[in-house]
Design an enzyme around this catalytic site. Sequence first.
Site: not given
Ligand code: GLA
Length: 404
Positions: A56-57, A88, A141, A143-144, A191
Amino acid sequence: MVSLSDSMGDLSVGYPKDGIHAKGQRVRDGFRQRFGGGPSFIARAPGRVNLIGDHTDYNDGFVLPMAIDRAVWLALRIRDDRRVVVHSLDFSEDASFALDQGTARQGGWVEYLRGVAWALDEAGRPTSGWGGGAAADVPLGAGLSSSAALELATARGFAAITGVIWQPVAMARLAQRAENEWVGVNCGIMDQLISAAGVSGHALLIDCRTLETRAVSIPDQAAIVVLDTGTRRGLVDSAYNERRAQCEAAARVFGVTALRDVDVPTFVARENELDATTRKRARHVVTEDARTVQAAELLDRGDVEGVGALMDESHRSLRDDFEVSRPELDTMVALARRETSCFGARMTGAGFGGCAVALVRREDAEAFVRSVARAYGEAVGIQPFVYLCAASEGASVERLTDDT
Ligand code: GLA
Protein backbone atom coordinates in the site's frame (compact mmCIF):
# COMPACT_ATOMS: atom_id res chain seq x y z
CA MET A 1 15.97 -29.39 16.27
CA VAL A 2 14.68 -26.32 18.04
CA SER A 3 17.27 -24.40 19.99
CA LEU A 4 16.05 -21.69 22.28
CA SER A 5 18.05 -18.64 23.22
CA ASP A 6 16.59 -16.52 25.95
CA SER A 7 18.33 -13.18 26.43
CA MET A 8 17.05 -10.19 28.40
CA GLY A 9 13.63 -11.74 28.74
CA ASP A 10 13.38 -12.26 25.00
CA LEU A 11 12.45 -15.64 23.65
CA SER A 12 13.62 -16.45 20.18
CA VAL A 13 14.23 -19.57 18.19
CA GLY A 14 17.14 -19.33 15.82
CA TYR A 15 19.09 -16.22 14.88
CA PRO A 16 20.81 -14.84 17.99
CA LYS A 17 19.73 -11.55 19.48
CA ASP A 18 22.33 -9.51 21.29
CA GLY A 19 21.47 -8.46 24.84
CA ILE A 20 20.81 -4.75 25.13
CA HIS A 21 24.23 -4.04 26.65
CA ALA A 22 26.06 -6.47 24.43
CA LYS A 23 24.83 -4.58 21.37
CA GLY A 24 26.42 -1.23 22.09
CA GLN A 25 29.43 -2.83 23.71
CA ARG A 26 30.17 -5.17 20.83
CA VAL A 27 30.32 -2.43 18.26
CA ARG A 28 32.33 -0.23 20.63
CA ASP A 29 34.87 -2.99 21.25
CA GLY A 30 35.08 -3.71 17.54
CA PHE A 31 35.75 -0.06 16.86
CA ARG A 32 38.52 0.06 19.44
CA GLN A 33 40.22 -3.03 18.03
CA ARG A 34 40.09 -1.77 14.48
CA PHE A 35 40.85 1.94 14.93
CA GLY A 36 42.40 2.27 18.40
CA GLY A 37 40.82 4.66 20.93
CA GLY A 38 37.10 4.95 21.47
CA PRO A 39 34.27 6.09 19.19
CA SER A 40 32.48 9.41 19.78
CA PHE A 41 28.98 8.18 18.97
CA ILE A 42 26.96 4.99 18.83
CA ALA A 43 24.20 5.22 16.25
CA ARG A 44 21.46 2.62 16.09
CA ALA A 45 18.54 2.06 13.72
CA PRO A 46 16.01 -0.78 14.02
CA GLY A 47 14.55 -3.25 11.57
CA ARG A 48 10.79 -3.49 11.29
CA VAL A 49 7.83 -5.78 11.02
CA ASN A 50 4.63 -4.63 9.38
CA LEU A 51 1.48 -5.59 11.29
CA ILE A 52 -0.83 -4.81 8.35
CA GLY A 53 -0.82 -2.73 5.15
CA ASP A 54 1.42 -4.36 2.57
CA HIS A 55 1.94 -3.11 -0.97
CA THR A 56 0.00 0.00 0.00
CA ASP A 57 2.90 2.40 0.63
CA TYR A 58 3.73 2.97 -3.03
CA ASN A 59 0.01 3.51 -3.66
CA ASP A 60 0.05 6.54 -1.32
CA GLY A 61 -1.90 4.43 1.20
CA PHE A 62 -1.66 3.35 4.83
CA VAL A 63 0.72 1.01 6.66
CA LEU A 64 0.97 -0.07 10.30
CA PRO A 65 4.53 -1.24 11.00
CA MET A 66 6.50 -1.28 14.23
CA ALA A 67 10.24 -0.95 14.75
CA ILE A 68 11.62 -4.12 16.34
CA ASP A 69 14.20 -4.65 19.06
CA ARG A 70 16.81 -5.72 16.53
CA ALA A 71 18.97 -3.14 14.89
CA VAL A 72 22.06 -2.06 13.01
CA TRP A 73 24.67 -0.43 15.23
CA LEU A 74 27.45 1.92 14.17
CA ALA A 75 30.26 3.22 16.39
CA LEU A 76 31.72 6.35 14.80
CA ARG A 77 34.51 8.86 15.17
CA ILE A 78 35.15 11.81 12.88
CA ARG A 79 38.17 11.74 10.55
CA ASP A 80 40.06 14.75 9.33
CA ASP A 81 39.79 13.72 5.70
CA ARG A 82 36.68 13.15 3.60
CA ARG A 83 36.75 9.37 3.68
CA VAL A 84 34.36 6.96 5.33
CA VAL A 85 36.08 3.78 6.53
CA VAL A 86 33.85 1.13 8.07
CA HIS A 87 34.71 -2.21 9.63
CA SER A 88 31.88 -4.74 9.59
CA LEU A 89 32.07 -7.01 12.63
CA ASP A 90 29.59 -9.39 11.05
CA PHE A 91 31.54 -9.85 7.81
CA SER A 92 35.01 -9.26 9.36
CA GLU A 93 35.88 -6.90 6.55
CA ASP A 94 36.58 -3.24 5.87
CA ALA A 95 34.96 -1.09 3.23
CA SER A 96 35.71 2.53 2.46
CA PHE A 97 34.81 5.30 0.09
CA ALA A 98 35.61 8.93 -0.54
CA LEU A 99 32.87 11.51 -0.13
CA ASP A 100 32.53 13.67 -3.26
CA GLN A 101 33.12 10.40 -5.08
CA GLY A 102 32.26 9.32 -8.57
CA THR A 103 29.21 7.20 -9.13
CA ALA A 104 30.87 3.88 -10.02
CA ARG A 105 29.50 1.23 -7.66
CA GLN A 106 31.74 -1.18 -5.73
CA GLY A 107 28.82 -3.42 -4.82
CA GLY A 108 28.08 -5.02 -1.44
CA TRP A 109 26.82 -3.58 1.81
CA VAL A 110 28.88 -0.39 1.58
CA GLU A 111 26.61 0.85 -1.21
CA TYR A 112 23.88 1.53 1.36
CA LEU A 113 26.24 3.87 3.19
CA ARG A 114 27.47 5.45 -0.04
CA GLY A 115 23.89 5.93 -1.18
CA VAL A 116 23.02 7.82 2.00
CA ALA A 117 26.15 10.00 1.67
CA TRP A 118 25.19 10.70 -1.95
CA ALA A 119 21.57 11.55 -1.03
CA LEU A 120 22.72 13.88 1.79
CA ASP A 121 25.00 15.64 -0.64
CA GLU A 122 22.27 15.89 -3.28
CA ALA A 123 19.99 17.48 -0.68
CA GLY A 124 22.68 20.06 0.17
CA ARG A 125 23.22 18.64 3.64
CA PRO A 126 26.66 18.50 5.26
CA THR A 127 28.76 15.35 5.30
CA SER A 128 32.07 14.59 6.90
CA GLY A 129 34.51 11.67 6.90
CA TRP A 130 34.36 9.12 9.72
CA GLY A 131 35.72 5.81 10.80
CA GLY A 132 33.22 3.30 12.08
CA GLY A 133 32.49 -0.17 13.35
CA ALA A 134 29.23 -1.80 12.22
CA ALA A 135 27.26 -4.73 13.62
CA ALA A 136 23.69 -5.94 13.32
CA ASP A 137 21.33 -8.33 15.02
CA VAL A 138 18.57 -7.76 12.49
CA PRO A 139 19.01 -10.71 10.14
CA LEU A 140 20.06 -9.81 6.60
CA GLY A 141 17.69 -10.41 3.73
CA ALA A 142 14.96 -11.89 5.94
CA GLY A 143 12.34 -9.26 5.14
CA LEU A 144 12.90 -7.33 8.38
CA SER A 145 14.38 -4.32 6.57
CA SER A 146 18.03 -4.73 7.42
CA SER A 147 18.90 -2.44 4.51
CA ALA A 148 16.65 0.38 5.73
CA ALA A 149 18.18 -0.08 9.20
CA LEU A 150 21.68 0.26 7.75
CA GLU A 151 20.65 3.35 5.80
CA LEU A 152 19.06 5.02 8.82
CA ALA A 153 21.95 4.13 11.13
CA THR A 154 24.23 5.75 8.56
CA ALA A 155 22.03 8.85 8.31
CA ARG A 156 21.85 9.06 12.12
CA GLY A 157 25.64 8.74 12.29
CA PHE A 158 26.20 11.50 9.72
CA ALA A 159 23.77 13.78 11.58
CA ALA A 160 25.66 13.22 14.84
CA ILE A 161 29.11 13.68 13.30
CA THR A 162 28.09 16.90 11.54
CA GLY A 163 26.07 18.25 14.49
CA VAL A 164 22.81 18.44 12.57
CA ILE A 165 19.41 18.11 14.29
CA TRP A 166 17.76 14.77 13.56
CA GLN A 167 14.68 15.06 11.35
CA PRO A 168 13.18 11.58 11.09
CA VAL A 169 10.80 12.18 8.18
CA ALA A 170 13.31 14.10 6.07
CA MET A 171 15.95 11.47 6.75
CA ALA A 172 13.58 8.64 5.86
CA ARG A 173 12.84 10.29 2.50
CA LEU A 174 16.51 10.76 1.90
CA ALA A 175 17.27 7.13 2.74
CA GLN A 176 14.45 6.03 0.44
CA ARG A 177 16.03 8.10 -2.32
CA ALA A 178 19.36 6.36 -1.63
CA GLU A 179 17.65 2.98 -1.94
CA ASN A 180 15.71 3.96 -5.09
CA GLU A 181 18.35 5.85 -6.99
CA TRP A 182 21.70 4.64 -5.64
CA VAL A 183 21.05 1.02 -4.71
CA GLY A 184 18.42 0.71 -7.45
CA VAL A 185 15.55 -0.87 -5.48
CA ASN A 186 12.21 0.78 -6.19
CA CYS A 187 10.77 0.50 -2.65
CA GLY A 188 8.15 2.71 -0.98
CA ILE A 189 8.67 4.79 2.18
CA MET A 190 7.49 2.36 4.87
CA ASP A 191 10.74 0.68 5.87
CA GLN A 192 12.81 3.84 6.09
CA LEU A 193 10.14 5.84 7.89
CA ILE A 194 9.47 3.28 10.61
CA SER A 195 13.22 2.77 11.16
CA ALA A 196 13.60 6.55 11.50
CA ALA A 197 10.51 7.34 13.54
CA GLY A 198 9.42 4.20 15.46
CA VAL A 199 7.94 4.70 18.93
CA SER A 200 8.69 2.31 21.78
CA GLY A 201 5.69 0.13 22.72
CA HIS A 202 3.75 1.29 19.65
CA ALA A 203 3.09 0.59 16.02
CA LEU A 204 2.90 3.61 13.70
CA LEU A 205 -0.05 4.27 11.44
CA ILE A 206 1.65 5.99 8.51
CA ASP A 207 -0.17 7.92 5.84
CA CYS A 208 2.25 7.33 2.98
CA ARG A 209 0.94 10.34 1.03
CA THR A 210 1.31 13.02 3.71
CA LEU A 211 3.89 11.08 5.78
CA GLU A 212 1.88 11.89 8.89
CA THR A 213 2.32 9.27 11.58
CA ARG A 214 0.20 8.29 14.56
CA ALA A 215 1.58 6.08 17.32
CA VAL A 216 -0.82 3.24 18.15
CA SER A 217 -0.22 1.43 21.40
CA ILE A 218 0.25 -2.35 21.32
CA PRO A 219 -2.16 -3.68 23.97
CA ASP A 220 -0.52 -5.31 27.00
CA GLN A 221 -2.31 -8.59 26.46
CA ALA A 222 -0.84 -9.04 22.98
CA ALA A 223 2.60 -10.15 21.80
CA ILE A 224 4.01 -9.75 18.31
CA VAL A 225 5.78 -12.82 16.96
CA VAL A 226 7.78 -12.80 13.74
CA LEU A 227 7.94 -16.16 12.00
CA ASP A 228 10.71 -16.42 9.43
CA THR A 229 10.02 -19.25 6.99
CA GLY A 230 13.71 -19.51 6.15
CA THR A 231 12.82 -19.04 2.48
CA ARG A 232 14.27 -16.06 0.67
CA ARG A 233 12.69 -14.08 -2.07
CA GLY A 234 14.26 -14.61 -5.45
CA LEU A 235 13.53 -12.39 -8.44
CA VAL A 236 11.66 -10.13 -6.10
CA ASP A 237 12.57 -6.89 -7.83
CA SER A 238 10.92 -7.79 -11.10
CA ALA A 239 7.77 -9.11 -9.42
CA TYR A 240 7.63 -6.07 -7.10
CA ASN A 241 8.01 -3.67 -10.03
CA GLU A 242 5.39 -5.56 -11.99
CA ARG A 243 2.92 -5.20 -9.09
CA ARG A 244 3.68 -1.48 -8.88
CA ALA A 245 3.03 -1.06 -12.59
CA GLN A 246 -0.28 -2.95 -12.32
CA CYS A 247 -1.38 -0.69 -9.45
CA GLU A 248 -0.46 2.40 -11.45
CA ALA A 249 -2.41 1.08 -14.43
CA ALA A 250 -5.46 0.55 -12.19
CA ALA A 251 -5.17 4.10 -10.84
CA ARG A 252 -5.17 5.43 -14.41
CA VAL A 253 -8.41 3.57 -15.18
CA PHE A 254 -10.02 5.17 -12.12
CA GLY A 255 -8.60 8.55 -13.16
CA VAL A 256 -6.82 9.12 -9.83
CA THR A 257 -3.26 9.84 -8.76
CA ALA A 258 -2.93 6.60 -6.80
CA LEU A 259 -5.13 3.72 -5.61
CA ARG A 260 -5.28 5.46 -2.23
CA ASP A 261 -7.90 7.69 -3.83
CA VAL A 262 -10.26 4.79 -4.54
CA ASP A 263 -12.52 3.64 -1.69
CA VAL A 264 -14.16 0.23 -1.45
CA PRO A 265 -17.65 1.29 -2.74
CA THR A 266 -16.07 3.05 -5.77
CA PHE A 267 -13.97 -0.01 -6.49
CA VAL A 268 -16.97 -2.32 -6.31
CA ALA A 269 -19.02 -0.03 -8.58
CA ARG A 270 -16.32 0.18 -11.26
CA GLU A 271 -14.21 -2.97 -10.95
CA ASN A 272 -15.57 -4.32 -14.25
CA GLU A 273 -13.61 -1.63 -16.09
CA LEU A 274 -10.40 -3.48 -15.14
CA ASP A 275 -9.00 -6.64 -16.68
CA ALA A 276 -9.00 -9.69 -14.40
CA THR A 277 -5.42 -9.41 -13.13
CA THR A 278 -5.45 -5.64 -12.63
CA ARG A 279 -8.77 -5.98 -10.82
CA LYS A 280 -7.31 -8.44 -8.32
CA ARG A 281 -4.27 -6.25 -7.67
CA ALA A 282 -6.43 -3.17 -7.14
CA ARG A 283 -8.88 -5.06 -4.94
CA HIS A 284 -6.04 -5.99 -2.62
CA VAL A 285 -4.74 -2.44 -2.33
CA VAL A 286 -8.14 -0.78 -1.86
CA THR A 287 -9.31 -3.27 0.76
CA GLU A 288 -5.90 -3.38 2.48
CA ASP A 289 -5.95 0.38 2.98
CA ALA A 290 -9.38 0.08 4.63
CA ARG A 291 -8.21 -2.83 6.82
CA THR A 292 -5.12 -0.93 7.91
CA VAL A 293 -6.98 2.17 9.05
CA GLN A 294 -9.52 -0.03 10.83
CA ALA A 295 -6.80 -2.14 12.47
CA ALA A 296 -5.27 1.01 13.99
CA GLU A 297 -8.67 1.97 15.44
CA LEU A 298 -9.23 -1.52 16.86
CA LEU A 299 -5.73 -1.58 18.38
CA ASP A 300 -6.51 1.74 20.07
CA ARG A 301 -9.51 0.07 21.67
CA GLY A 302 -7.52 -3.03 22.63
CA ASP A 303 -9.67 -5.20 20.35
CA VAL A 304 -7.01 -7.79 19.57
CA GLU A 305 -9.52 -10.31 18.20
CA GLY A 306 -10.73 -7.71 15.71
CA VAL A 307 -7.17 -6.85 14.64
CA GLY A 308 -6.39 -10.56 14.30
CA ALA A 309 -9.37 -11.07 11.99
CA LEU A 310 -8.14 -8.21 9.78
CA MET A 311 -4.67 -9.77 9.67
CA ASP A 312 -6.21 -13.06 8.52
CA GLU A 313 -8.12 -11.25 5.76
CA SER A 314 -4.96 -9.39 4.76
CA HIS A 315 -3.13 -12.67 4.30
CA ARG A 316 -5.87 -14.08 2.08
CA SER A 317 -5.86 -10.89 0.02
CA LEU A 318 -2.07 -10.93 -0.42
CA ARG A 319 -2.20 -14.62 -1.30
CA ASP A 320 -5.18 -14.69 -3.65
CA ASP A 321 -5.47 -11.18 -5.11
CA PHE A 322 -1.98 -9.72 -4.95
CA GLU A 323 -0.35 -13.15 -5.39
CA VAL A 324 2.83 -12.45 -3.45
CA SER A 325 2.70 -15.30 -0.93
CA ARG A 326 4.26 -18.74 -1.36
CA PRO A 327 3.47 -22.19 0.05
CA GLU A 328 5.89 -21.94 2.99
CA LEU A 329 4.35 -18.61 4.07
CA ASP A 330 0.85 -20.07 3.76
CA THR A 331 1.91 -23.09 5.82
CA MET A 332 3.46 -20.89 8.50
CA VAL A 333 0.32 -18.76 8.71
CA ALA A 334 -1.92 -21.86 8.87
CA LEU A 335 0.23 -23.40 11.64
CA ALA A 336 0.15 -20.15 13.60
CA ARG A 337 -3.64 -19.93 13.26
CA ARG A 338 -4.01 -23.49 14.57
CA GLU A 339 -2.85 -22.28 17.98
CA THR A 340 -5.70 -21.12 20.17
CA SER A 341 -3.48 -18.36 21.56
CA CYS A 342 -3.18 -16.72 18.10
CA PHE A 343 -5.52 -13.81 17.29
CA GLY A 344 -4.41 -13.54 13.65
CA ALA A 345 -1.46 -14.06 11.31
CA ARG A 346 -0.30 -12.97 7.89
CA MET A 347 2.70 -12.78 5.64
CA THR A 348 4.48 -9.46 6.09
CA GLY A 349 6.56 -7.23 3.84
CA ALA A 350 7.09 -7.67 0.13
CA GLY A 351 6.36 -11.42 0.15
CA PHE A 352 7.70 -14.19 -2.11
CA GLY A 353 9.55 -15.51 0.95
CA GLY A 354 10.72 -14.23 4.31
CA CYS A 355 8.46 -13.70 7.28
CA ALA A 356 4.96 -13.97 8.62
CA VAL A 357 3.75 -12.04 11.67
CA ALA A 358 1.32 -13.24 14.33
CA LEU A 359 -0.63 -11.45 17.04
CA VAL A 360 -0.63 -13.74 20.06
CA ARG A 361 -1.96 -13.75 23.63
CA ARG A 362 1.04 -12.56 25.61
CA GLU A 363 0.83 -15.07 28.42
CA ASP A 364 0.94 -17.91 25.89
CA ALA A 365 3.60 -16.46 23.60
CA GLU A 366 6.39 -18.74 24.75
CA ALA A 367 4.36 -21.90 24.16
CA PHE A 368 3.23 -20.47 20.79
CA VAL A 369 6.81 -19.87 19.66
CA ARG A 370 7.92 -23.40 20.59
CA SER A 371 4.89 -25.10 19.11
CA VAL A 372 4.84 -23.28 15.74
CA ALA A 373 8.62 -23.59 15.30
CA ARG A 374 8.42 -27.34 15.88
CA ALA A 375 5.37 -27.85 13.67
CA TYR A 376 6.85 -25.82 10.79
CA GLY A 377 10.15 -27.71 10.97
CA GLU A 378 8.27 -31.00 10.76
CA ALA A 379 5.90 -29.89 8.00
CA VAL A 380 8.36 -28.12 5.70
CA GLY A 381 11.73 -29.56 6.66
CA ILE A 382 13.25 -26.11 7.17
CA GLN A 383 14.21 -24.86 10.62
CA PRO A 384 12.37 -21.53 10.99
CA PHE A 385 13.53 -18.52 12.93
CA VAL A 386 10.89 -17.28 15.35
CA TYR A 387 11.18 -14.01 17.23
CA LEU A 388 9.10 -12.53 19.96
CA CYS A 389 9.50 -8.82 19.22
CA ALA A 390 9.10 -5.71 21.32
CA ALA A 391 8.19 -2.43 19.60
CA SER A 392 11.25 -0.22 19.88
CA GLU A 393 12.07 3.41 19.22
CA GLY A 394 13.38 4.58 15.87
CA ALA A 395 16.94 5.60 15.03
CA SER A 396 18.85 6.97 18.00
CA VAL A 397 22.33 8.07 18.92
CA GLU A 398 24.38 8.00 22.07
CA ARG A 399 27.18 10.51 22.50
CA LEU A 400 30.10 9.01 24.41
CA THR A 401 31.61 11.44 26.83
CA ASP A 402 34.96 9.80 27.41
CA ASP A 403 37.42 7.65 25.55
CA THR A 404 36.86 4.49 27.55
C1 GLA B 1 9.11 -3.84 0.82
C2 GLA B 1 9.29 -2.37 0.44
C3 GLA B 1 8.25 -1.50 1.14
C4 GLA B 1 6.85 -2.03 0.94
C5 GLA B 1 6.79 -3.53 1.24
C6 GLA B 1 5.45 -4.13 0.92
O1 GLA B 1 9.40 -4.01 2.19
O2 GLA B 1 10.58 -1.93 0.80
O3 GLA B 1 8.37 -0.17 0.68
O4 GLA B 1 6.39 -1.76 -0.36
O5 GLA B 1 7.78 -4.25 0.54
O6 GLA B 1 4.48 -3.60 1.76
